[in-house]
Design an enzyme around this catalytic site. Structure first.
Site, PDB file in Angstrom:
ATOM      1  N   TRP A  35      23.776   3.878  20.046  1.00  0.00           N
ATOM      2  CA  TRP A  35      22.590   4.704  19.783  1.00  0.00           C
ATOM      3  C   TRP A  35      21.419   4.297  20.662  1.00  0.00           C
ATOM      4  O   TRP A  35      21.143   3.114  20.848  1.00  0.00           O
ATOM      5  CB  TRP A  35      22.190   4.555  18.322  1.00  0.00           C
ATOM      6  CG  TRP A  35      20.838   5.086  17.981  1.00  0.00           C
ATOM      7  CD1 TRP A  35      19.647   4.407  18.042  1.00  0.00           C
ATOM      8  CD2 TRP A  35      20.513   6.406  17.535  1.00  0.00           C
ATOM      9  NE1 TRP A  35      18.605   5.221  17.652  1.00  0.00           N
ATOM     10  CE2 TRP A  35      19.108   6.454  17.338  1.00  0.00           C
ATOM     11  CE3 TRP A  35      21.265   7.550  17.271  1.00  0.00           C
ATOM     12  CZ2 TRP A  35      18.446   7.597  16.893  1.00  0.00           C
ATOM     13  CZ3 TRP A  35      20.611   8.695  16.826  1.00  0.00           C
ATOM     14  CH2 TRP A  35      19.223   8.716  16.635  1.00  0.00           C
ATOM     15  N   ASN A  37      17.131   5.361  21.154  1.00  0.00           N
ATOM     16  CA  ASN A  37      15.957   6.204  20.941  1.00  0.00           C
ATOM     17  C   ASN A  37      14.803   5.737  21.814  1.00  0.00           C
ATOM     18  O   ASN A  37      15.018   5.531  23.012  1.00  0.00           O
ATOM     19  CB  ASN A  37      15.607   6.391  19.459  1.00  0.00           C
ATOM     20  CG  ASN A  37      15.272   5.157  18.675  1.00  0.00           C
ATOM     21  OD1 ASN A  37      16.159   4.413  18.261  1.00  0.00           O
ATOM     22  ND2 ASN A  37      14.001   4.927  18.408  1.00  0.00           N
ATOM     23  N   ASP A  38      13.609   5.580  21.311  1.00  0.00           N
ATOM     24  CA  ASP A  38      12.385   5.468  22.112  1.00  0.00           C
ATOM     25  C   ASP A  38      12.508   4.626  23.385  1.00  0.00           C
ATOM     26  O   ASP A  38      13.030   3.510  23.350  1.00  0.00           O
ATOM     27  CB  ASP A  38      11.287   4.811  21.269  1.00  0.00           C
ATOM     28  CG  ASP A  38      11.059   5.506  19.952  1.00  0.00           C
ATOM     29  OD1 ASP A  38      11.693   6.539  19.685  1.00  0.00           O
ATOM     30  OD2 ASP A  38      10.251   4.986  19.161  1.00  0.00           O
ATOM     31  N   GLN A  54      15.064   1.498  22.476  1.00  0.00           N
ATOM     32  CA  GLN A  54      15.576   1.185  21.154  1.00  0.00           C
ATOM     33  C   GLN A  54      17.073   1.451  21.135  1.00  0.00           C
ATOM     34  O   GLN A  54      17.531   2.504  21.587  1.00  0.00           O
ATOM     35  CB  GLN A  54      14.861   2.027  20.108  1.00  0.00           C
ATOM     36  CG  GLN A  54      13.384   1.683  19.943  1.00  0.00           C
ATOM     37  CD  GLN A  54      13.170   0.347  19.267  1.00  0.00           C
ATOM     38  OE1 GLN A  54      13.070   0.273  18.053  1.00  0.00           O
ATOM     39  NE2 GLN A  54      13.107  -0.733  20.032  1.00  0.00           N
ATOM     40  N   TRP A  62      21.405   5.471  14.217  1.00  0.00           N
ATOM     41  CA  TRP A  62      20.385   4.427  14.165  1.00  0.00           C
ATOM     42  C   TRP A  62      20.858   3.258  13.315  1.00  0.00           C
ATOM     43  O   TRP A  62      21.484   3.429  12.277  1.00  0.00           O
ATOM     44  CB  TRP A  62      19.097   5.025  13.584  1.00  0.00           C
ATOM     45  CG  TRP A  62      17.888   4.155  13.696  1.00  0.00           C
ATOM     46  CD1 TRP A  62      16.957   4.170  14.693  1.00  0.00           C
ATOM     47  CD2 TRP A  62      17.449   3.152  12.770  1.00  0.00           C
ATOM     48  NE1 TRP A  62      15.974   3.249  14.450  1.00  0.00           N
ATOM     49  CE2 TRP A  62      16.248   2.606  13.276  1.00  0.00           C
ATOM     50  CE3 TRP A  62      17.954   2.651  11.564  1.00  0.00           C
ATOM     51  CZ2 TRP A  62      15.543   1.601  12.620  1.00  0.00           C
ATOM     52  CZ3 TRP A  62      17.263   1.642  10.909  1.00  0.00           C
ATOM     53  CH2 TRP A  62      16.071   1.126  11.428  1.00  0.00           C
ATOM     54  N   PHE A  97      11.580  -3.605  17.218  1.00  0.00           N
ATOM     55  CA  PHE A  97      11.122  -2.226  17.371  1.00  0.00           C
ATOM     56  C   PHE A  97      10.426  -2.035  18.717  1.00  0.00           C
ATOM     57  O   PHE A  97      10.344  -2.941  19.538  1.00  0.00           O
ATOM     58  CB  PHE A  97      10.205  -1.853  16.207  1.00  0.00           C
ATOM     59  CG  PHE A  97      10.932  -1.387  14.966  1.00  0.00           C
ATOM     60  CD1 PHE A  97      12.280  -1.632  14.781  1.00  0.00           C
ATOM     61  CD2 PHE A  97      10.250  -0.699  13.974  1.00  0.00           C
ATOM     62  CE1 PHE A  97      12.947  -1.198  13.632  1.00  0.00           C
ATOM     63  CE2 PHE A  97      10.895  -0.257  12.828  1.00  0.00           C
ATOM     64  CZ  PHE A  97      12.243  -0.510  12.651  1.00  0.00           C
ATOM     65  N   ASP A 166       4.601  -0.836  17.793  1.00  0.00           N
ATOM     66  CA  ASP A 166       4.706  -0.183  19.097  1.00  0.00           C
ATOM     67  C   ASP A 166       3.580  -0.584  20.047  1.00  0.00           C
ATOM     68  O   ASP A 166       2.825   0.270  20.546  1.00  0.00           O
ATOM     69  CB  ASP A 166       4.754   1.340  18.958  1.00  0.00           C
ATOM     70  CG  ASP A 166       5.759   1.813  17.923  1.00  0.00           C
ATOM     71  OD1 ASP A 166       6.703   1.057  17.642  1.00  0.00           O
ATOM     72  OD2 ASP A 166       5.605   2.937  17.405  1.00  0.00           O
ATOM     73  N   GLU A 220       2.731   6.836  16.204  1.00  0.00           N
ATOM     74  CA  GLU A 220       3.671   5.907  16.826  1.00  0.00           C
ATOM     75  C   GLU A 220       3.522   5.909  18.345  1.00  0.00           C
ATOM     76  O   GLU A 220       2.970   6.822  18.943  1.00  0.00           O
ATOM     77  CB  GLU A 220       5.110   6.290  16.456  1.00  0.00           C
ATOM     78  CG  GLU A 220       5.441   6.108  14.992  1.00  0.00           C
ATOM     79  CD  GLU A 220       6.936   6.144  14.737  1.00  0.00           C
ATOM     80  OE1 GLU A 220       7.423   5.227  14.040  1.00  0.00           O
ATOM     81  OE2 GLU A 220       7.616   7.074  15.218  1.00  0.00           O
TER      82      GLU A 220
END
Length: 491
Positions: A35, A37-38, A54, A62, A97, A166, A220
């Site tokens: 997976w 993401n960001d 991520q 996730w 994160f 973040d 975020e």
């Protein structure tokens, strides 16, 4: 190296080899396995551009967040590097994160949010998000013994310790700064600014900007940078309500163009606008290039519409990196110029007259799923104009202009989906004396549309069978088209 990081590196190297050749995108960054993401840590280090993200290597959904890692020299060809961070300490044991990175004295400094989430002996539940530092050489990174370097205790009274994440780090002269998202005492998003002389001891400076319950809730993945004499703040609000076509429900990415008072450490923002109006875009992050450009990349997926095929061992990709500029107070974005170095097999069709009576028109050589296509359309005598993409196997995705509404709409309803997902999204567009200029990038599962030289962008996923390569054009009324199409080939 911790056992958690060693395990992640071993897993991605082993399982990544099981992904079928040709399944992944050609010129969009995808994870080795698992997976994604960001985007995180988008930075220049020793003459190369590094992008972290991520990452949960062990499944295509996730999970406890790691940091995946790749690098590039030209934003198009990416080199896979070993997993950079794993959750392996008390302060980040439930996740590393999102965060960012900066080069300093030959070292690569990563700043990220550590997540502690545990049930105490008395049955109470403790969740804390803190800001942490890891320092490395572009491959291996060591977490500071001083971590966490910023806790919520440094925030104004009433701020949340559970939603504090973040960090966006940068340097001005000899001083480090970081902008971090958090929830303020009113329960809505705020961006806190901190400074440091060594990236270890940090001082709270100010609240750069606060949501005031206006644009969603938590803000975020903040990014804060100068551009063309202005200052830009990008945030990704959660739990946002739609406002016409400018914003949509759920998770958005919005930007403000304004001014920054460095003495008062305050940002005076202008009007909020969407960064991208498509179905799949979130958490963008930027880097300044060696030649002074500001380049942005975002996560090309949506939290609320999971579409990854069940047999894929990976999920998630990044957008094409985009060059940014300010034009008439708006953020302009276009694919990085380096993409043009990979154009091959040009096909040009000029002065094509399209009428309603023709129905859907196909043109010789205009087809494919990995391409860069420019369409200039005179729509002054059109009630509507539609481009049909990934046509075949009983599927298609459409991008349609409607004159009366003044809108462009992406519709993937018939793209091959077998779930009831959100499939349409629209944005307002302006014609230029009755003409539209469109640039379309397709990369197997991606559709990225740039309108009128980057005035607007619309990004969406399609998981149509790759055999569906047809492209056609239709209209109501009459349209005149100039089309130039290139294949994108990475040799």
């Amino acid at each position: 190296m911790s056992s958690n990081l060693d395990r992640a590196r071993s897993y991605e190297g082993k399982v990544g080899k099981q992904i079928p050749d040709g399944q992944k995108c050609v010129f969009h960054l995808t994870p080795e396995v698992g997976w994604m993401n960001d985007p995180n840590g988008f930075s220049l280090y020793r003459g190369e551009y590094h992008l972290f993200y991520q990452y949960h290597p062990y499944s295509s959904v996730w999970g406890p967040m790691h940091w995946g890692h790749q690098k590039t020299r030209d934003f198009i060809k990416w080199e896979q590097l070993p997993c950079a961070l794993a959750p392996d300490t008390e302060y980040d044991g439930q996740g590393c994160f999102s965060g960012s990175a900066v080069e300093h004295e030959g070292k690569h400094i990563l700043m990220y949010t550590g997540v502690l989430d545990r049930v105490e002996a008395d049955g109470s539940h403790t969740i804390r998000q803190t800001q942490c530092i890891a320092v490395g050489d572009g491959v291996n990174y060591e977490k500071l013994s001083a971590n966490p370097v910023i806790t919520a205790d440094a925030l104004p009274e009433g701020s949340s310790g559970e939603d504090f994440r973040d960090p966006r780090i940068w340097k001005e002269g000899n001083t480090f700064y970081t902008a971090v998202g958090s929830l303020g005492s009113d329960g809505s998003g705020q961006i806190a600014l901190f400074s440091s002389q060594d990236a270890e001891e940090w001082r709270f400076e100010s609240i750069l900007d606060a949501n005031g319950k206006r644009y969603g809730k938590m803000w975020e993945c903040p990014d804060f940078f100068p551009l063309d004499g202005k200052q830009v703040l990008i945030v990704s609000p959660q739990f946002m309500r739609a406002e016409g076509l400018e914003f949509h429900n759920g998770n958005n990415s919005i930007y403000f163009v304004g001014t920054y008072d460095r003495e008062k450490r305050s940002f005076l923002r202008g009007e909020a606008r969407s960064v991208d109006c498509g179905l799949d875009f979130y958490a963008p992050q930027t880097v300044e290039t060696e030649d002074g450009r500001r380049v942005m990349v975002g996560w090309l997926q949506s939290w609320d519409n999971y579409m990854t095929p069940e047999d894929f061992l990976w999920s998630g990709m990044m957008t094409i990196p985009r060059e940014l500029e300010i034009r008439e107070g708006r953020l302009i974005q276009n694919p990085v110029r380096e993409l043009e170095n990979y154009r091959q097999k040009e096909v040009s069709c000029k002065g094509i007259r399209l009428s309603e009576q023709q129905g859907s028109l196909e043109l010789d050589g205009i087809r494919g799923r990995v391409l860069d296509m420019i369409v200039e359309a005179d729509v002054s005598r059109s009630a509507s104009f539609t481009i049909h993409l990934a046509v075949g196997e009983g599927c298609e995705t459409t991008i349609s202009y409607e004159k009366e509404k003044g809108t462009f709409t992406t519709d993937r309803t018939c793209s091959g989906l077998k779930k009831d997902l959100l499939c349409t999204r629209s944005m307002y567009v302006d014609t230029k004396e009755g003409k539209l200029k469109l640039r379309l990038l397709l990369d197997k599962y991606t559709v990225e549309l740039f309108v009128n030289d980057g005035e607007q962008a619309m990004t969406s996923l399609i998981y149509t069978p790759l055999e569906a390569e047809g492209i056609s054009f239709s209209c109501k009324g009459e349209t005149v088209l100039d089309i130039t199409k290139y294949e994108i080939v990475l040799s």
